[in-house]
Design a protein around this motif. Structure first.
Motif, PDB file in Angstrom:
ATOM      1  N   MET A   1       0.848  -1.182   0.000  1.00  0.00           N
ATOM      2  CA  MET A   1       0.000   0.000   0.000  1.00  0.00           C
ATOM      3  C   MET A   1       0.896   1.250   0.000  1.00  0.00           C
ATOM      4  N   ARG A   2       0.746   2.036  -1.028  1.00  0.00           N
ATOM      5  CA  ARG A   2       1.542   3.260  -1.169  1.00  0.00           C
ATOM      6  C   ARG A   2       0.613   4.461  -0.997  1.00  0.00           C
ATOM      7  N   VAL A   3       0.865   5.261   0.012  1.00  0.00           N
ATOM      8  CA  VAL A   3      -0.017   6.370   0.376  1.00  0.00           C
ATOM      9  C   VAL A   3       0.676   7.688   0.050  1.00  0.00           C
ATOM     10  N   THR A   4       0.037   8.498  -0.783  1.00  0.00           N
ATOM     11  CA  THR A   4       0.575   9.814  -1.127  1.00  0.00           C
ATOM     12  C   THR A   4      -0.376  10.890  -0.624  1.00  0.00           C
ATOM     13  N   LEU A 267       2.918  17.710   5.232  1.00  0.00           N
ATOM     14  CA  LEU A 267       2.995  18.589   4.065  1.00  0.00           C
ATOM     15  C   LEU A 267       2.590  17.795   2.831  1.00  0.00           C
ATOM     16  N   ASP A 268       2.135  18.500   1.825  1.00  0.00           N
ATOM     17  CA  ASP A 268       1.783  17.853   0.560  1.00  0.00           C
ATOM     18  C   ASP A 268       2.992  17.094   0.005  1.00  0.00           C
ATOM     19  N   GLY A 269       2.704  15.964  -0.619  1.00  0.00           N
ATOM     20  CA  GLY A 269       3.731  15.205  -1.314  1.00  0.00           C
ATOM     21  C   GLY A 269       4.388  14.114  -0.493  1.00  0.00           C
ATOM     22  N   GLU A 270       4.056  14.016   0.785  1.00  0.00           N
ATOM     23  CA  GLU A 270       4.634  12.947   1.581  1.00  0.00           C
ATOM     24  C   GLU A 270       4.138  11.593   1.088  1.00  0.00           C
ATOM     25  N   ILE A 271       5.016  10.583   1.109  1.00  0.00           N
ATOM     26  CA  ILE A 271       4.695   9.250   0.617  1.00  0.00           C
ATOM     27  C   ILE A 271       5.039   8.236   1.705  1.00  0.00           C
ATOM     28  N   TYR A 272       4.124   7.302   1.920  1.00  0.00           N
ATOM     29  CA  TYR A 272       4.322   6.248   2.912  1.00  0.00           C
ATOM     30  C   TYR A 272       4.004   4.902   2.286  1.00  0.00           C
ATOM     31  N   THR A 273       4.866   3.941   2.504  1.00  0.00           N
ATOM     32  CA  THR A 273       4.643   2.582   2.042  1.00  0.00           C
ATOM     33  C   THR A 273       4.332   1.708   3.249  1.00  0.00           C
ATOM     34  N   LEU A 274       3.134   1.120   3.255  1.00  0.00           N
ATOM     35  CA  LEU A 274       2.692   0.314   4.400  1.00  0.00           C
ATOM     36  C   LEU A 274       2.715  -1.173   4.026  1.00  0.00           C
TER      37      LEU A 274
END
Length: 274
Positions: A1-4, A267-274
């Motif tokens: 899961m990639r969250v932007t 902030l806008d543009g942060e990305i998290y991989t769960l």
């Protein structure tokens, strides 16, 4: 899961148009921004993308982040900063399922699903899917559950998004006061990542016409007015949900400049991989 995180700001965003406050000036100097709220969730297993809310900044956000266009979307409530970007699908998408709650809102006499269908009946690509809160539905390979929260006077919903194969879990508080119902808290609990509404720090409640609510044992308000959590309220909710990681969103430019870009404010543009 990639969250932007496409949009992490409140109704006016940061910098706010026409504003020269210290926080807006600092954002310009740093080259950072918080556009109106939206989250992109990509299922890397299935190659599908789910969009949470349609920011009025839809076009700019997708061009800026170069994320895939959504295969499906969810609308949490009908305030313009979460809905009015839906018109951007015109001539961009051939088809899109849009999920929204099917509960009738006494304030409007319609459910969120009905309002979306009525307001955007001219958009041939969209199919509105009425969705029952607190009942999981499979969307883009994820198990997604809408949960009622507290955002008077309108009905509003948070979300739990879980990958049934990996167990990864994303929780979104939605626009809400600290008074999130217990059943909703149960569904949101123990996320790998929590995105929590935290419009201002608690110290600014004195500036609200009706002040703050839901004070903790030290008298610190966890709700700003009636509709949104304070920073302190959002962090308290994160602790109660046992969130592994928390990012604060739906942030106003009223945060003092010295605090506006500190952790865990997103902030806008942060990305998290769960």
């Amino acid at each position: 899961m990639r969250v932007t995180l496409l949009g992490t700001g409140d109704t006016t965003g940061t910098p706010t148009v026409g504003c020269d406050c210290d926080t807006c000036e600092a954002a310009r100097e740093r080259g950072v921004e918080r556009t109106r709220f939206s989250v992109h969730v990509e299922n890397e297993r299935t190659g599908e993308a789910l969009l949470v809310d349609f920011s009025p900044d839809f076009r700019y956000q997708f061009l800026r982040e170069s994320v895939p266009l959504p295969d499906a979307a969810i609308i949490t409530h009908i305030h313009f900063d979460h809905l009015d970007g839906l018109g951007n699908v015109f001539r961009v998408l051939d088809e899109l399922d849009v999920y929204a709650a099917n509960e009738t809102d006494p304030q409007t006499g319609e459910s969120v699903a009905e309002t979306v269908a009525d307001d955007y009946d001219y958009l041939d690509p969209i199919t509105v899917v009425p969705t029952t809160p607190l009942e999981p539905v499979r969307i883009c390979g994820f198990d997604v559950t809408l949960v009622p929260v507290d955002h008077p006077p309108l009905r509003c919903y948070g979300l739990a998004i879980e990958d049934p194969e990996t167990g990864a879990k994303l929780a979104l508080s939605g626009d809400t006061s600290y008074a999130v119902p217990d059943r909703s808290r149960e569904v949101l609990a123990e996320p790998d990542l929590l995105l929590a509404d935290a419009i201002v720090p608690a110290a600014l409640c004195d500036a609200h016409p009706i002040g703050g609510r839901h004070e903790d044992d030290d008298g610190v308000p966890r709700t700003f007015g009636t509709k949104h959590m304070t920073r302190e309220g959002a962090l308290a909710l994160a602790d109660e949900l046992s969130a592994t990681r928390t990012r604060l969103v739906h942030l106003a430019h009223f945060y003092p400049a010295a605090e506006a870009f500190e952790e865990p404010l997103a902030l806008d543009g942060e990305i998290y991989t769960l």
